[in-house]
Write a protein that holds these residues in place. Structure first.
Motif, PDB file in Angstrom:
ATOM      1  N   TYR A  16       0.834  -1.183   0.000  1.00  0.00           N
ATOM      2  CA  TYR A  16       0.000   0.000   0.000  1.00  0.00           C
ATOM      3  C   TYR A  16       0.878   1.246   0.000  1.00  0.00           C
ATOM      4  O   TYR A  16       2.099   1.172   0.151  1.00  0.00           O
ATOM      5  CB  TYR A  16      -0.939   0.014   1.208  1.00  0.00           C
ATOM      6  N   GLU A  17       0.247   2.375  -0.224  1.00  0.00           N
ATOM      7  CA  GLU A  17       0.960   3.642  -0.265  1.00  0.00           C
ATOM      8  C   GLU A  17       0.419   4.575   0.820  1.00  0.00           C
ATOM      9  O   GLU A  17      -0.764   4.528   1.141  1.00  0.00           O
ATOM     10  CB  GLU A  17       0.796   4.333  -1.623  1.00  0.00           C
TER      11      GLU A  17
ATOM     12  N   VAL B  98       0.256   8.664   1.556  1.00  0.00           N
ATOM     13  CA  VAL B  98       0.417   9.975   0.939  1.00  0.00           C
ATOM     14  C   VAL B  98       0.101  11.042   1.983  1.00  0.00           C
ATOM     15  O   VAL B  98      -0.943  10.990   2.635  1.00  0.00           O
ATOM     16  CB  VAL B  98      -0.524  10.144  -0.282  1.00  0.00           C
TER      17      VAL B  98
ATOM     18  N   PRO C 246     -10.791   8.533  -4.695  1.00  0.00           N
ATOM     19  CA  PRO C 246     -10.588   7.489  -5.709  1.00  0.00           C
ATOM     20  C   PRO C 246     -10.658   6.077  -5.155  1.00  0.00           C
ATOM     21  O   PRO C 246     -10.593   5.847  -3.940  1.00  0.00           O
ATOM     22  CB  PRO C 246      -9.187   7.800  -6.233  1.00  0.00           C
TER      23      PRO C 246
ATOM     24  N   GLY D 165      -2.819   1.100  -4.638  1.00  0.00           N
ATOM     25  CA  GLY D 165      -2.969   1.494  -6.031  1.00  0.00           C
ATOM     26  C   GLY D 165      -3.431   2.922  -6.217  1.00  0.00           C
ATOM     27  O   GLY D 165      -4.040   3.247  -7.237  1.00  0.00           O
ATOM     28  N   ILE D 166      -3.158   3.786  -5.249  1.00  0.00           N
ATOM     29  CA  ILE D 166      -3.608   5.175  -5.341  1.00  0.00           C
ATOM     30  C   ILE D 166      -2.538   6.028  -6.020  1.00  0.00           C
ATOM     31  O   ILE D 166      -1.352   5.696  -6.014  1.00  0.00           O
ATOM     32  CB  ILE D 166      -3.953   5.750  -3.951  1.00  0.00           C
ATOM     33  N   ASP D 167      -2.956   7.139  -6.592  1.00  0.00           N
ATOM     34  CA  ASP D 167      -2.075   8.073  -7.288  1.00  0.00           C
ATOM     35  C   ASP D 167      -1.801   9.251  -6.355  1.00  0.00           C
ATOM     36  O   ASP D 167      -2.642  10.146  -6.199  1.00  0.00           O
ATOM     37  CB  ASP D 167      -2.741   8.543  -8.584  1.00  0.00           C
ATOM     38  N   GLY D 168      -0.630   9.249  -5.725  1.00  0.00           N
ATOM     39  CA  GLY D 168      -0.310  10.287  -4.758  1.00  0.00           C
ATOM     40  C   GLY D 168      -0.318  11.674  -5.371  1.00  0.00           C
ATOM     41  O   GLY D 168      -0.804  12.630  -4.758  1.00  0.00           O
ATOM     42  N   GLY D 169       0.211  11.801  -6.580  1.00  0.00           N
ATOM     43  CA  GLY D 169       0.232  13.099  -7.230  1.00  0.00           C
ATOM     44  C   GLY D 169      -1.161  13.640  -7.481  1.00  0.00           C
ATOM     45  O   GLY D 169      -1.431  14.832  -7.270  1.00  0.00           O
ATOM     46  N   ALA D 170      -2.063  12.768  -7.924  1.00  0.00           N
ATOM     47  CA  ALA D 170      -3.443  13.195  -8.192  1.00  0.00           C
ATOM     48  C   ALA D 170      -4.150  13.591  -6.897  1.00  0.00           C
ATOM     49  O   ALA D 170      -4.928  14.553  -6.871  1.00  0.00           O
ATOM     50  CB  ALA D 170      -4.205  12.081  -8.899  1.00  0.00           C
ATOM     51  N   LEU D 171      -3.885  12.855  -5.807  1.00  0.00           N
ATOM     52  CA  LEU D 171      -4.507  13.194  -4.527  1.00  0.00           C
ATOM     53  C   LEU D 171      -4.039  14.565  -4.043  1.00  0.00           C
ATOM     54  O   LEU D 171      -4.843  15.395  -3.604  1.00  0.00           O
ATOM     55  CB  LEU D 171      -4.177  12.124  -3.489  1.00  0.00           C
ATOM     56  N   ARG D 172      -2.735  14.812  -4.127  1.00  0.00           N
ATOM     57  CA  ARG D 172      -2.228  16.112  -3.688  1.00  0.00           C
ATOM     58  C   ARG D 172      -2.749  17.235  -4.572  1.00  0.00           C
ATOM     59  O   ARG D 172      -3.069  18.324  -4.079  1.00  0.00           O
ATOM     60  CB  ARG D 172      -0.702  16.090  -3.692  1.00  0.00           C
TER      61      ARG D 172
END
Length: 344
Positions: free
Chosen positions: A232-233, A235, A256, A309-316
């Motif tokens: 997992y990631e 962020v 997401p 599977g989350i996109d850290g850049g998109a969340l920020r």
């Protein structure tokens, strides 16, 4: 100050999926958090209760049938009240459901509880990778259980080939769209996915969470299979600018797939609502808790997001779009969405 609430996590899965092994791992790696456990065995000899005895800080054991059939809401409240009393100093409660329990009923009872000392902490469904097809054939209700889970643990992946594991993950993604799926062997799941590990002297925060500095520098467990957190990631997001309440709620409403937990503090700065808003989100469940800022505490938004599977850049980027340089331009109506989920 916001009232302290203890997360209650439901740990479910059919017989043999590895729930007790996973629970034992969580207890052994709690990192200073005190864990209360409700163990529910099916049968008169409480094998699972004996398995965790000696490792748990406080435990209530129920035999002879599944928990959701053995007690009604008021009786479950009695067990949770015992674990949530201040003298017990419990940080998180885990209900290990019988392999024949109905997790939807357990979740319903927790959400219906009048106990203000607890808060729903999510449903974790444990799946046996090697026996998935046979379990699904014997228990077709498994599909429904997966559909309401906040986190799916695909356990015993050491017993299947890589191609079969990939196929299983694709199947689970179809049965539980948007729900994070974490693979494990021997129930080795990082406790940070489920609850916050922290020094025992830090007991005054409303959501019982790690400080932002702890989260940024925490050392994860090591083992022969590598880092537990590789599945997992995490962020982080920090903003000195206040967040616009309406845009922030739109961000939360559209969070997401794969984002399991969000925790931290939010500063809106709207006139009349300049308090600190502590945020607790697990799956689709969302609560906020309002409390005063400490005299020397900086007015910041500090959030940690955990998922698979989350996109850290998109969340920020999504949170950056919530910043506002003029919180006074947000009127009372813009706070309605926030207040709908706020206690205290």
């Amino acid at each position: 100050m916001a009232k302290r609430q203890i997360p209650v996590i439901v740990l479910a899965g059919f017989l043999g999926s590895g729930k007790t092994t996973l629970l034992n791992h969580l207890l052994a790696h709690s990192g200073g958090s005190r864990v209360g456990v409700v163990v529910n065995d099916f049968g008169s000899i409480e094998i699972d209760a004996m398995s965790v005895a000696g490792q748990v800080d406080s435990m209530v054991s129920l035999g002879n049938g599944c928990l959701c059939c053995a007690v009604d809401t008021s009786e479950l409240d009695g067990f949770l009240e015992r674990l949530a009393r201040p003298a017990a100093r419990i940080d998180v409660i885990v209900i290990e459901a019988s392999g024949l329990a109905e997790p939807e009923e357990l979740v319903r009872m927790i959400l219906a509880s009048d106990n203000q000392a607890i808060v729903y902490g999510g449903l974790v469904e444990v799946v046996d990778a090697a026996e998935f097809a046979r379990t699904r054939e014997r228990h077709p209700e498994l599909d429904r259980h997966l559909g309401i889970a906040d986190l799916v643990v695909l356990n015993k992946t050491d017993r299947v080939a890589d191609a079969e594991r990939t196929a299983l993950e694709e199947t689970l993604a179809g049965l539980a769209p948007g729900t994070p799926v974490v693979a494990s062997s021997y129930g080795r799941v990082d406790p940070e996915l489920l609850f916050d590990r922290k020094p025992r002297e830090d007991r005054l925060e409303a959501i019982r969470q790690l400080s932002f500095e702890d989260l940024a520098h925490e050392e994860h467990d090591h083992g022969h299979e590598g880092h537990l957190h590789s599945a997992y990631e995490t962020v982080d997001f920090v903003s000195e600018d206040p967040l616009h309440p309406r845009r922030f709620m739109e961000f939360l409403d559209g969070r997401p797939e794969g984002l399991y937990r969000i925790k931290g503090f939010v500063y809106f700065g709207v006139p009349g609502h300049r308090q600190k808003f502590a945020l607790h989100a697990v799956g689709d469940f969302l609560r906020m808790y309002r409390s005063p800022w400490a005299r020397s505490e900086p007015r910041l938004t500090q959030l940690v997001m955990i998922g698979s599977g989350i996109d850290g850049g998109a969340l920020r980027a999504g949170l950056d779009a919530c910043r506002t340089a003029a919180p006074q331009d947000a009127d009372e109506h813009s706070m309605w969405g926030v207040l709908r989920y706020t206690q205290g």
